[in-house]
Write a protein that holds these residues in place. Structure first.
Motif, PDB file in Angstrom:
ATOM      1  N   ASN A  63       8.708 -19.508  74.677  1.00 45.98           N
ATOM      2  CA  ASN A  63       8.508 -20.140  73.305  1.00 45.98           C
ATOM      3  C   ASN A  63       7.066 -19.942  72.943  1.00 45.98           C
ATOM      4  N   ILE A  64       6.113 -19.864  73.761  1.00 48.43           N
ATOM      5  CA  ILE A  64       5.172 -19.297  73.449  1.00 48.43           C
ATOM      6  C   ILE A  64       4.704 -17.986  72.929  1.00 48.43           C
ATOM      7  N   SER A  65       5.331 -17.209  73.830  1.00 45.66           N
ATOM      8  CA  SER A  65       5.654 -15.717  73.315  1.00 45.66           C
ATOM      9  C   SER A  65       6.112 -15.511  71.785  1.00 45.66           C
ATOM     10  N   ALA A  66       7.140 -16.392  71.529  1.00 44.20           N
ATOM     11  CA  ALA A  66       7.921 -16.185  70.346  1.00 44.20           C
ATOM     12  C   ALA A  66       7.102 -16.797  69.016  1.00 44.20           C
ATOM     13  N   GLY A  67       6.373 -17.746  69.405  1.00 47.02           N
ATOM     14  CA  GLY A  67       5.370 -18.179  68.430  1.00 47.02           C
ATOM     15  C   GLY A  67       4.427 -17.394  68.057  1.00 47.02           C
ATOM     16  N   ALA A  68       3.640 -16.947  69.060  1.00 53.05           N
ATOM     17  CA  ALA A  68       2.593 -16.256  69.022  1.00 53.05           C
ATOM     18  C   ALA A  68       2.942 -14.657  68.411  1.00 53.05           C
ATOM     19  N   GLN A  69       4.038 -14.115  68.674  1.00 56.57           N
ATOM     20  CA  GLN A  69       4.413 -12.896  68.020  1.00 56.57           C
ATOM     21  C   GLN A  69       4.965 -12.826  66.726  1.00 56.57           C
ATOM     22  N   PHE A  70       5.783 -14.056  66.406  1.00 49.45           N
ATOM     23  CA  PHE A  70       6.650 -14.056  65.302  1.00 49.45           C
ATOM     24  C   PHE A  70       6.429 -15.425  64.456  1.00 49.45           C
ATOM     25  N   LEU A  97       5.678 -24.169  67.903  1.00 43.47           N
ATOM     26  CA  LEU A  97       4.903 -24.397  66.704  1.00 43.47           C
ATOM     27  C   LEU A  97       3.547 -24.420  66.878  1.00 43.47           C
ATOM     28  N   MET A  98       3.005 -24.774  68.035  1.00 47.13           N
ATOM     29  CA  MET A  98       1.598 -24.628  68.565  1.00 47.13           C
ATOM     30  C   MET A  98       1.394 -23.269  68.434  1.00 47.13           C
ATOM     31  N   ALA A  99       2.054 -22.643  69.197  1.00 46.61           N
ATOM     32  CA  ALA A  99       1.575 -21.101  69.240  1.00 46.61           C
ATOM     33  C   ALA A  99       1.669 -20.068  67.791  1.00 46.61           C
ATOM     34  N   ALA A 100       2.868 -20.550  67.062  1.00 41.66           N
ATOM     35  CA  ALA A 100       2.733 -19.902  65.500  1.00 41.66           C
ATOM     36  C   ALA A 100       1.621 -20.443  64.870  1.00 41.66           C
ATOM     37  N   ASN A 101       1.166 -21.675  64.997  1.00 45.21           N
ATOM     38  CA  ASN A 101       0.057 -22.259  64.169  1.00 45.21           C
ATOM     39  C   ASN A 101      -1.377 -21.945  64.489  1.00 45.21           C
ATOM     40  N   THR A 102      -1.551 -21.503  65.939  1.00 47.50           N
ATOM     41  CA  THR A 102      -2.833 -21.294  66.557  1.00 47.50           C
ATOM     42  C   THR A 102      -3.047 -19.912  67.168  1.00 47.50           C
ATOM     43  N   LEU A 103      -1.849 -19.209  67.521  1.00 53.84           N
ATOM     44  CA  LEU A 103      -1.911 -18.003  68.170  1.00 53.84           C
ATOM     45  C   LEU A 103      -1.547 -16.687  67.646  1.00 53.84           C
ATOM     46  N   ARG A 104      -0.720 -17.087  66.330  1.00 56.35           N
ATOM     47  CA  ARG A 104      -0.227 -15.847  65.452  1.00 56.35           C
ATOM     48  C   ARG A 104      -1.015 -14.857  65.053  1.00 56.35           C
ATOM     49  N   GLY A 105      -0.940 -13.619  65.522  1.00 55.98           N
ATOM     50  CA  GLY A 105      -1.618 -12.585  65.034  1.00 55.98           C
ATOM     51  C   GLY A 105      -2.785 -12.226  65.768  1.00 55.98           C
ATOM     52  N   ARG A 106      -3.016 -13.039  67.042  1.00 53.90           N
ATOM     53  CA  ARG A 106      -3.953 -12.548  68.224  1.00 53.90           C
ATOM     54  C   ARG A 106      -3.359 -11.532  68.991  1.00 53.90           C
ATOM     55  N   GLU A 130      -1.841 -17.535  80.646  1.00 49.48           N
ATOM     56  CA  GLU A 130      -3.285 -17.985  80.910  1.00 49.48           C
ATOM     57  C   GLU A 130      -4.142 -17.445  79.695  1.00 49.48           C
ATOM     58  N   THR A 131      -3.705 -16.394  78.954  1.00 47.85           N
ATOM     59  CA  THR A 131      -4.414 -16.041  77.744  1.00 47.85           C
ATOM     60  C   THR A 131      -4.118 -16.883  76.509  1.00 47.85           C
ATOM     61  N   ALA A 132      -3.076 -17.504  76.568  1.00 50.56           N
ATOM     62  CA  ALA A 132      -2.557 -18.382  75.626  1.00 50.56           C
ATOM     63  C   ALA A 132      -3.423 -19.648  75.868  1.00 50.56           C
ATOM     64  N   HIS A 133      -3.470 -20.055  77.154  1.00 52.31           N
ATOM     65  CA  HIS A 133      -4.255 -21.350  77.376  1.00 52.31           C
ATOM     66  C   HIS A 133      -5.739 -21.002  77.045  1.00 52.31           C
ATOM     67  N   ALA A 134      -6.296 -19.637  77.245  1.00 56.14           N
ATOM     68  CA  ALA A 134      -7.601 -19.516  76.533  1.00 56.14           C
ATOM     69  C   ALA A 134      -7.754 -19.752  75.209  1.00 56.14           C
ATOM     70  N   ALA A 135      -6.955 -19.088  74.452  1.00 50.51           N
ATOM     71  CA  ALA A 135      -6.909 -19.097  73.177  1.00 50.51           C
ATOM     72  C   ALA A 135      -6.644 -20.512  72.729  1.00 50.51           C
ATOM     73  N   VAL A 136      -5.926 -21.258  73.263  1.00 49.69           N
ATOM     74  CA  VAL A 136      -5.824 -22.580  72.740  1.00 49.69           C
ATOM     75  C   VAL A 136      -7.131 -23.725  72.808  1.00 49.69           C
ATOM     76  N   ASN A 137      -7.744 -23.290  74.138  1.00 48.11           N
ATOM     77  CA  ASN A 137      -9.150 -23.570  74.455  1.00 48.11           C
ATOM     78  C   ASN A 137     -10.240 -23.312  73.380  1.00 48.11           C
ATOM     79  N   GLU A 138     -10.022 -22.194  72.963  1.00 42.15           N
ATOM     80  CA  GLU A 138     -11.081 -21.508  71.997  1.00 42.15           C
ATOM     81  C   GLU A 138     -10.741 -22.267  70.623  1.00 42.15           C
TER      82      GLU A 138
END
Length: 411
Positions: free
Chosen positions: A37-44, A256-265, A272-280
């Protein structure tokens, strides 16, 4: 006053019967779901929101049919297969089911190890051992105190999972228009197809299908045909509906969390990197809650997975294995992966591919048995239900074949 009180008593008595579906629902919010789910939101972004909704609707139908099989026949799905199959077929069927159980345990233990690494900096192998030991204690609750105390513990962990992953959505609300737009079925290249298949494979998991039939039977027995069975089947629909609603909401929150905060990174390629990005992006509190949710997911799902593995072996081979031995056997592959230093997120994805092989072996017998009037009697599936169930089985099986093909070929 009598009528409102009577309704309250009926509602309260129905609430007491809820629980088995929530244990099975742990499979729908396990670390494999987190990764996909995090991969799907971050990528698409919001593109695959519709996959989450479709997967949970299909899972609800499958889980209800599994519970119905247990209540009506008094058999778990593995027992029903044993009853209908020859010894050679039973052994082959058990072999694939056992492989699925080990792949399930791999995902859950790795997820727990990642969470302990994020929270306390523990080496992954040490985290895997701790996850295995804690899950053994959870299983001992079921073994010594019965199913209902185990259900309460698992439901408590499910609540922690929900809080951990829903928190980010409240901290930084996603786009409403983007979410609604994501309900339109579509893809964007091969990678989106692969991720959609992985998301569905991580949602409709074979061990949960096997397990729910036994959970419902063990909790409620085999009620006689008539009002009592009708009431239990009706309550089971609510049990499954509420459990799937909660699991679906958590899965949607991850995406939704990944789509909103991690998209395009470009730096988000693992949990682990998703967690670091959410922290940031959202702050340490959001990162902490995400890690705690992942830990609860790993602990609860590995316990439920081991429970399912024991039920599969007992049902197909009519043999019981001591709980400690069962836990150690299924734990070995996961600890070996961690000890070899394999990328944990990659190991999670590969485990979902292995699980994909087992999905048709669970779904096809389930639909066939619940559509058999000689086995189910008056509670046989309605023709529409049977048609929908075969459609669901075909869609899920086809998508998982696509996932396997795309993964193997690297397309």
């Amino acid at each position: 006053m009598a009528e409102p009180r009577s309704r309250f008593v009926r509602a309260r008595s129905a609430m007491v019967l809820l629980g088995p579906a929530f244990v099975a629902a742990i499979a729908y919010v396990d670390p494999g779901n987190v990764a996909s789910n995090i991969s799907a939101g971050a990528q698409f972004g919001y593109l695959l929101v519709w996959v989450i909704v479709m997967a949970n609707v299909m899972a609800g139908l499958v889980q209800f049919l599994s519970a119905k099989l247990g209540l009506v026949t008094g058999m778990s799905l593995p027992e029903a297969v044993r009853d209908k199959a020859s010894r050679r077929v039973r052994l082959a069927y058990w072999g694939q089911a056992e492989t699925v159980a080990m792949a399930t345990d791999l995902a859950e233990v790795v997820g727990g190890a990642i969470a302990l690494n994020l929270l306390f900096g523990l080496p992954l192998l040490v985290g895997g051992v701790i996850t295995g030991i804690v899950s053994l204690f959870l299983l001992l609750i079921q073994n010594r105190r019965g199913q209902q105390p185990f259900e309460r513990v698992i439901i408590g962990l499910l609540a922690v999972i929900a809080i951990g992953f829903l928190a980010s959505v409240f901290i930084s609300p996603p786009s409403v228009s983007g979410t609604i737009g994501g309900l339109v079925p579509r893809f964007d290249g091969t990678e989106s197809v692969l991720l959609a298949a992985a998301m569905i494979g991580a949602t409709v998991m074979p061990h949960a299908v096997y397990l729910h039939s036994g959970l419902a039977r063990d909790r409620h027995g085999r009620p006689d045909a008539g009002p009592q069975r009708s009431r239990l089947l009706r309550v089971t629909k609510y049990d499954v509906g509420l459990a799937m609603l909660l699991a679906g909401t958590v899965n949607l929150a991850m995406l939704l969390m990944a789509a909103n905060t991690l998209r395009g990174r470009d730096d988000v390629d693992s949990i682990e990197t998703a967690h670091a990005a959410v922290n940031e992006v959202l702050g340490p509190a959001a990162g902490l809650l995400l890690a705690v949710g992942l830990l609860a997911s790993g602990l609860a799902s590995t316990s439920v997975g081991a429970y399912a593995g024991a039920m599969i072996m007992q049902g197909l081979l009519h043999r019981k294995v001591p709980l400690l031995a069962r836990r150690v056997i299924t734990l070995i592959p996961a600890l070996a992966i961690l000890a070899l230093g394999v990328d944990p997120t990659r190991a999670l994805i590969i485990s979902q591919v292995v699980l994909s092989f087992g999905i048709p072996f669970a779904l096809i017998p389930l639909v066939r048995f619940t559509s058999d009037r000689t086995l189910m009697g008056a509670d046989v599936n309605h023709r529409v239900t049977t048609g929908l169930a075969w459609l669901v089985a075909a869609i899920i099986s086809a998508l998982n074949v696509a996932l396997i093909y795309l993964t193997v070929t690297g397309s």
